[in-house]
Scaffold this motif. Structure first.
Motif, PDB file in Angstrom:
ATOM      1  N   GLU A 159     -11.418 -76.574  65.690  1.00 54.13           N
ATOM      2  CA  GLU A 159     -11.240 -75.735  64.505  1.00 54.13           C
ATOM      3  C   GLU A 159     -10.269 -74.593  64.792  1.00 54.13           C
ATOM      4  OE1 GLU A 159     -14.413 -72.582  63.588  1.00 54.13           O
ATOM      5  OE2 GLU A 159     -15.562 -74.248  64.430  1.00 54.13           O
ATOM      6  N   THR A 161      -8.508 -71.010  62.371  1.00 56.82           N
ATOM      7  CA  THR A 161      -8.335 -70.299  61.102  1.00 56.82           C
ATOM      8  C   THR A 161      -6.881 -69.852  61.026  1.00 56.82           C
ATOM      9  OG1 THR A 161     -10.633 -69.568  61.072  1.00 56.82           O
ATOM     10  CG2 THR A 161      -9.072 -68.338  59.702  1.00 56.82           C
ATOM     11  N   ASN A 180      -7.142 -66.529  54.356  1.00 58.13           N
ATOM     12  CA  ASN A 180      -7.521 -67.269  55.553  1.00 58.13           C
ATOM     13  C   ASN A 180      -8.127 -68.619  55.187  1.00 58.13           C
ATOM     14  OD1 ASN A 180      -6.655 -65.329  57.350  1.00 58.13           O
ATOM     15  ND2 ASN A 180      -8.625 -64.285  57.400  1.00 58.13           N
ATOM     16  N   ARG A 182      -9.865 -72.064  56.942  1.00 58.31           N
ATOM     17  CA  ARG A 182     -10.455 -72.656  58.145  1.00 58.31           C
ATOM     18  C   ARG A 182     -10.101 -74.138  58.176  1.00 58.31           C
ATOM     19  NH1 ARG A 182     -16.120 -74.735  59.117  1.00 58.31           N
ATOM     20  NH2 ARG A 182     -16.345 -74.790  61.381  1.00 58.31           N
TER      21      ARG A 182
END
Length: 193
Positions: A159, A161, A180, A182
């Motif tokens: 992951e 961001t 933002n 993700r």
């Protein structure tokens, strides 16, 4: 003379081993690889979607703790589960899939924690703009895949961001939409023969 010959033979053997120990090539398994996104919607809910079409390659050398990744994402394959929302995301107001049909992540730096990949540091290109992105590994493993005659398969859950405005994706910022996003990347790649 015999010692010199043995030393030369040992050096030749080591050189041969060193040149054959290379990163193995892996192909992305599209049935076990998903790129999804999440973005806040006015602090009330989370909008989610995924890209259904992706392809790429991985070079990976566990012993040397090195690797390379090159993944392309078909932007028009975005799927939110709602046709109207998916089409809006494809439009020129947002991802402009007609003008920028591919997003791409390229890396030549794997960071390890022991024998496990902890991060993949690379460059992500979206809307024609490239920015550094680090994918953090939540899981990583290699296994002999029983469905593929025990061919080695490696992968994990990663992951990151990103700030979408860094790519010029500014739609809705003035209305309070979050900047933002993700990214969640589930990837498995199969070692090639």
């Amino acid at each position: 003379m015999r010692k010199a010959f043995l030393a030369l033979a040992a050096v030749a053997t080591l050189a041969s081993v060193a040149t054959t120990a290379q990163a193995a090539d892996y192909a992305i398994d599209p049935t076990h690889t998903f790129v999804t996104f999440e973005i806040d919607h006015f602090g009330t809910t989370t909008n989610r979607g995924r890209f259904d079409k992706k392809e790429g390659t991985v070079q990976f050398d566990r012993a040397a703790k090195t690797g390379k990744v090159d993944i392309s994402i078909d932007v028009a394959s975005i799927n939110t589960g709602t046709d109207a929302f998916s089409k809006h995301l494809q439009s020129a107001e947002l991802l402009d899939a007609a003008k920028f049909p591919k997003a791409r992540f390229v890396s030549e730096q794997f960071v390890f924690n022991g024998d496990k990949v902890a991060e993949v540091v690379g460059q992500f290109t979206l809307l024609g703009k490239t920015q550094p992105v680090t994918l953090k590994a939540n899981k990583f493993n290699c296994y002999p895949n029983p469905m593929l005659n025990k061919r080695e398969t490696c992968g994990g859950d990663f992951e990151a961001t990103i700030d979408r405005t860094a790519y010029g994706l500014n739609y809705g910022i003035d209305w309070g939409f979050a900047k933002n996003v993700r990214l969640v990347v589930q990837i498995e790649a199969v070692k090639q023969q």
